[in-house]
Design a protein around this motif. Structure first.
Motif, PDB file in Angstrom:
ATOM      1  N   SER A  78      36.126  43.422  22.148  1.00  0.00           N
ATOM      2  CA  SER A  78      37.492  43.681  22.604  1.00  0.00           C
ATOM      3  C   SER A  78      38.503  43.082  21.621  1.00  0.00           C
ATOM      4  O   SER A  78      39.581  43.631  21.451  1.00  0.00           O
ATOM      5  CB  SER A  78      37.697  43.150  24.019  1.00  0.00           C
ATOM      6  OG  SER A  78      37.688  41.750  24.026  1.00  0.00           O
ATOM      7  N   THR A 133      45.020  45.369  29.931  1.00  0.00           N
ATOM      8  CA  THR A 133      43.642  44.915  30.055  1.00  0.00           C
ATOM      9  C   THR A 133      43.540  43.400  30.235  1.00  0.00           C
ATOM     10  O   THR A 133      42.862  42.915  31.131  1.00  0.00           O
ATOM     11  CB  THR A 133      42.832  45.357  28.822  1.00  0.00           C
ATOM     12  OG1 THR A 133      42.964  46.763  28.668  1.00  0.00           O
ATOM     13  CG2 THR A 133      41.368  44.995  28.980  1.00  0.00           C
ATOM     14  N   TYR A 180      44.654  43.609  34.306  1.00  0.00           N
ATOM     15  CA  TYR A 180      43.316  43.947  34.805  1.00  0.00           C
ATOM     16  C   TYR A 180      42.410  42.719  34.869  1.00  0.00           C
ATOM     17  O   TYR A 180      41.850  42.390  35.911  1.00  0.00           O
ATOM     18  CB  TYR A 180      42.707  45.032  33.916  1.00  0.00           C
ATOM     19  CG  TYR A 180      41.374  45.545  34.394  1.00  0.00           C
ATOM     20  CD1 TYR A 180      41.296  46.411  35.468  1.00  0.00           C
ATOM     21  CD2 TYR A 180      40.198  45.151  33.761  1.00  0.00           C
ATOM     22  CE1 TYR A 180      40.081  46.885  35.914  1.00  0.00           C
ATOM     23  CE2 TYR A 180      38.970  45.628  34.207  1.00  0.00           C
ATOM     24  CZ  TYR A 180      38.917  46.488  35.272  1.00  0.00           C
ATOM     25  OH  TYR A 180      37.707  46.956  35.712  1.00  0.00           O
ATOM     26  N   TYR A 189      35.604  45.172  29.140  1.00  0.00           N
ATOM     27  CA  TYR A 189      37.031  45.136  28.794  1.00  0.00           C
ATOM     28  C   TYR A 189      37.334  46.055  27.625  1.00  0.00           C
ATOM     29  O   TYR A 189      38.426  46.625  27.553  1.00  0.00           O
ATOM     30  CB  TYR A 189      37.483  43.700  28.511  1.00  0.00           C
ATOM     31  CG  TYR A 189      37.428  42.841  29.749  1.00  0.00           C
ATOM     32  CD1 TYR A 189      38.083  43.244  30.901  1.00  0.00           C
ATOM     33  CD2 TYR A 189      36.710  41.659  29.773  1.00  0.00           C
ATOM     34  CE1 TYR A 189      38.024  42.496  32.057  1.00  0.00           C
ATOM     35  CE2 TYR A 189      36.651  40.887  30.922  1.00  0.00           C
ATOM     36  CZ  TYR A 189      37.305  41.311  32.063  1.00  0.00           C
ATOM     37  OH  TYR A 189      37.236  40.564  33.206  1.00  0.00           O
ATOM     38  N   MET A 197      37.643  49.272  29.217  1.00  0.00           N
ATOM     39  CA  MET A 197      38.914  49.326  29.940  1.00  0.00           C
ATOM     40  C   MET A 197      40.064  49.584  28.971  1.00  0.00           C
ATOM     41  O   MET A 197      40.999  50.331  29.288  1.00  0.00           O
ATOM     42  CB  MET A 197      39.144  47.992  30.667  1.00  0.00           C
ATOM     43  CG  MET A 197      40.297  48.036  31.645  1.00  0.00           C
ATOM     44  SD  MET A 197      39.972  49.238  32.944  1.00  0.00           S
ATOM     45  CE  MET A 197      41.528  50.023  33.095  1.00  0.00           C
ATOM     46  N   GLY A 198      39.990  48.963  27.794  1.00  0.00           N
ATOM     47  CA  GLY A 198      41.035  49.154  26.786  1.00  0.00           C
ATOM     48  C   GLY A 198      41.149  50.616  26.383  1.00  0.00           C
ATOM     49  O   GLY A 198      42.245  51.160  26.277  1.00  0.00           O
TER      50      GLY A 198
END
Lengths: 588, 93
Positions: free
Chosen positions: A35, A394, A398, A411, A414-415
């Protein structure tokens, strides 16, 4: 009937540019494994790259179109936005604030607020910031779609979807690195598209002397002092003797200290570029390197607007400009007639100043290059917003509130999802902007209120260790309310109460909207500053141990890691400052 | 290892500028003397001249990229930063 006709060569130029843009994303696709790779480029980029990206992320439509428009409205005095506003703030963030952003290992600006203050301050900042980035990327998409439709006759939906699709593709593939690399490419495209515009434009009006003598006449025709459009400082003593309609104190304090520092020192969109640098020294040098081109940018983006005001160009190009001034056409009413204000003057569509210059001065070939530069500026602004949005969403929303402690892969996923979501929301915002202009004005106003007090919070957080989380939070809330209250009690001369202010009654009338904006910001800043101090003194401070690396007094001075003495941040910044003073004196 | 250092940005910028510059300059040379076309740009064959400027700039970028050997981003401080990130578990390899 579109204003300009493109030929095959123009399309080839555009297509080549987009191929390289997508190619960069493709070349970087294998490098996004964690990430931090995706959101922070693994903190591995050299300072010239992050520096130009720092500049370019902000170089959206607002800069290129908006500064050209302001150039036509206010003349060279528009340079205040650079020489009083942006550049000093960029030096400040590099020298004094970057040690905390980069040194604290925060992954975003809201996360710094969490480390320094508390969760609620971070969340307030993160949520407003996320909403704002999506909104502004939507507004700029709308502006682009409308402009391309007017100039080239392109379909609005196609322009919006194609540009959104390209940005989506290269951000998804290569994350922040891809966005930053493309921002640097966009920077060079914009420079190489606009330098010849200024060159040809100045030739067309017989050089700088020809431009100033014509602008002197325009200024007198508008009832302003003759030198007001061609000088930066003359007439700044009083609001009635300059084109901006604001006096020196409101300018220095409102634009210089509050608005510019609030934007350049706290907005994650730009700070994220510096956080991607490969070392503390590189992070500090990022805004300093960006300050050098920023200082010269007025000649690139403001001067075309000034030329457009006094040069009619090729008259055979259709009657759009007939009722306008120079090559700037009037705004049109719904019936297609020129819009006239209360005093009977034609209202000009200043936003078309720079685009008209491109269309009227460039032949086939260069026209393709110039329009590519314009589209590049829209896309770099969009990508800047999207990469800042996906990170804040994120990490600060989140991970902080929805799902803690998941794996890094999650993550990263999610990004990518947030990138898609952010772009879809921007496209939706672009259509809302088209359908409900008033809602957009209102939202823009609310965001201005939220942003105005930010610098007070960060300055107190970084330089006053006694400031507390409760102080910061309530200071921000009070500052926003203070801005709304001031705006609601003040009005610019000639405006009607409503979205322009005065909705609580008119206690104070400012000579211009600009003056009203600057003083609203000053009110917000002052309220936030005072409330943060008062609430902080009433609440319990955090122990010094928890504030190491986050506050000036408790952070060791950064050591410069540079090869040459002139690369040292402080020396470099001093050089920029001297050049800045020189520019202000030369164009006083 | 952070991946960003493996693509030298000066190559794509240089390459694009060389191609665009050659294209514009070539078109400018073909249309040289076209008074109608270059009337709007004050009689300057802006395609030819600006195309040449871009071509030279592109070549300069490519030359800088070729000359700049070794990864430019490996400072001692940067390496220490990466080590610290790894220790903190912020970055995995």
């Amino acid at each position: 009937m579109p204003v300009a006709q493109l030929r095959t060569l123009d399309y080839v130029v555009m297509a080549l540019y987009f191929v390289v843009v997508l190619g960069i994303g493709w070349a970087l696709r294998r490098m996004m494994r964690t990430s931090t790779d995706f959101f922070l480029s693994g903190r591995s980029l050299p300072p010239w790259v992050t520096g130009l990206a720092f500049l370019s992320a902000n170089l959206g439509a607002q800069e290129v179109i908006g500064m050209g428009a302001s150039g036509a409205k206010y003349g060279i005095a528009t340079s205040h936005f650079y020489w009083v506003g942006a550049v000093p703030a960029m030096l400040f963030v590099g020298l004094f604030m970057m040690p905390f952003y980069y040194g604290s290992r925060a992954r975003s600006v809201p996360e710094y607020l969490k480390l320094r203050f508390d969760e609620k301050t971070r969340t307030l900042n993160a949520v407003t910031f996320a909403a704002m980035t999506v909104f502004s990327s939507g507004v700029s998409m709308y502006a682009m779609g409308k402009l391309l439709n007017l100039l080239l006759g392109w379909d609005f939906t196609t322009s919006v979807l194609v540009s959104a699709g390209i940005v989506l593709a290269y951000v998804l593939l290569g994350g922040l690195t891809s966005a930053i690399y493309n921002e640097v490419l966009q920077f060079f495209m914009i420079v190489f598209g606009f330098v010849p515009l200024v060159w040809i434009g100045l030739r067309a009006v017989n050089g700088w002397d020809g431009l100033t003598s014509r602008l002197t006449q325009v200024a007198m025709a508008r009832g302003l002092p003759p030198e007001s459009l061609t000088h930066v400082w003359k007439g700044m003593g009083s609001a009635s003797t300059n084109a901006i309609g604001v006096e020196w104190f409101g300018l220095l304090m409102g634009l210089g200290v509050v608005l510019s520092f609030g934007y350049w020192c706290t907005d994650f969109l730009v700070v994220q570029r510096a956080m991607a640098a490969d070392s503390m020294t590189a992070a500090r040098r990022t805004p300093l390197i960006a300050a050098v081109p920023k200082m010269i940018f007025p000649f690139l983006v403001i001067v075309p607007g000034m030329i457009a005001l006094v040069h009619a160009g090729d008259a055979s190009m259709g009657g759009l400009a007939a009722a306008g001034e120079g090559m700037i056409p009037p705004k049109l009413t719904a019936a297609g007639l020129p819009l006239v204000d209360a005093k009977g003057n034609v209202v000009l569509d200043y936003d078309l100043a720079t685009p008209m210059m491109l269309v009227k001065l460039f032949p086939t070939g260069m026209l393709g290059l110039g329009l590519t530069a314009l589209i590049a500026s829209f896309m770099s602004g969009m990508a800047g917003n999207v990469t800042a949005f996906n990170t804040v969403w994120t990490y600060d929303i989140y991970q902080a509130h929805i799902r803690r402690g998941a794996s890094d892969e999650h993550y990263l996923w999610m990004g990518r999802a947030a990138t898609v979501g952010g772009i879809l929301l921007s496209v939706a915002a672009a259509y809302v902007a088209g359908a409900f202009n008033n809602i957009m004005d209102l939202l823009q106003l609310i965001f201005a209120f939220v942003n105005a007090p930010l610098f007070a919070t960060f300055a107190l957080g970084m330089f006053w260790r006694r400031s507390t989380g409760h102080g910061a939070f309530w200071g921000l809330v009070a500052g926003t309310l203070g801005a709304a209250l001031h705006h609601g009690l003040a009005l610019a001369d000639g405006s009607v109460p409503g979205v322009k202010g005065g909705y609580f009654g008119v206690l104070r009338v400012y000579p211009s909207e600009m003056a009203q904006t600057f003083w609203t910001a000053i009110a917000a800043f002052a309220t936030c500053f005072v409330v943060t101090i008062v609430v902080s003194l009433l609440t319990r401070p955090r122990p010094d141990d928890e504030l190491r690396g986050l506050v000036y007094a408790l952070t060791p001075k950064p050591v410069d890691d540079v090869k040459n003495w002139w690369e040292r941040p402080s020396v470099f910044a001093a050089g920029v400052l001297v050049a800045l003073l020189g520019l202000n004196l030369a164009f006083r | 290892m952070s991946g960003a250092a493996t693509l030298d940005l000066r190559y794509p910028i240089g390459g694009l500028f060389v191609v665009l510059g050659a294209l514009l300059a070539g078109y400018g040379a073909m249309t040289n003397g076209d008074a109608v076309m270059y009337g709007r740009s004050t009689g300057v064959n802006v395609n030819l001249w600006w195309g040449l400027v871009m071509l030279v700039t592109g070549v300069l970028f490519l030359w800088l990229a070729r000359r700049g050997s070794g990864p430019p981003t490996r400072s001692a401080e940067g390496l220490a930063t990466e080590r610290r990130e790894e220790d903190l578990g912020l970055e995995k390899h």
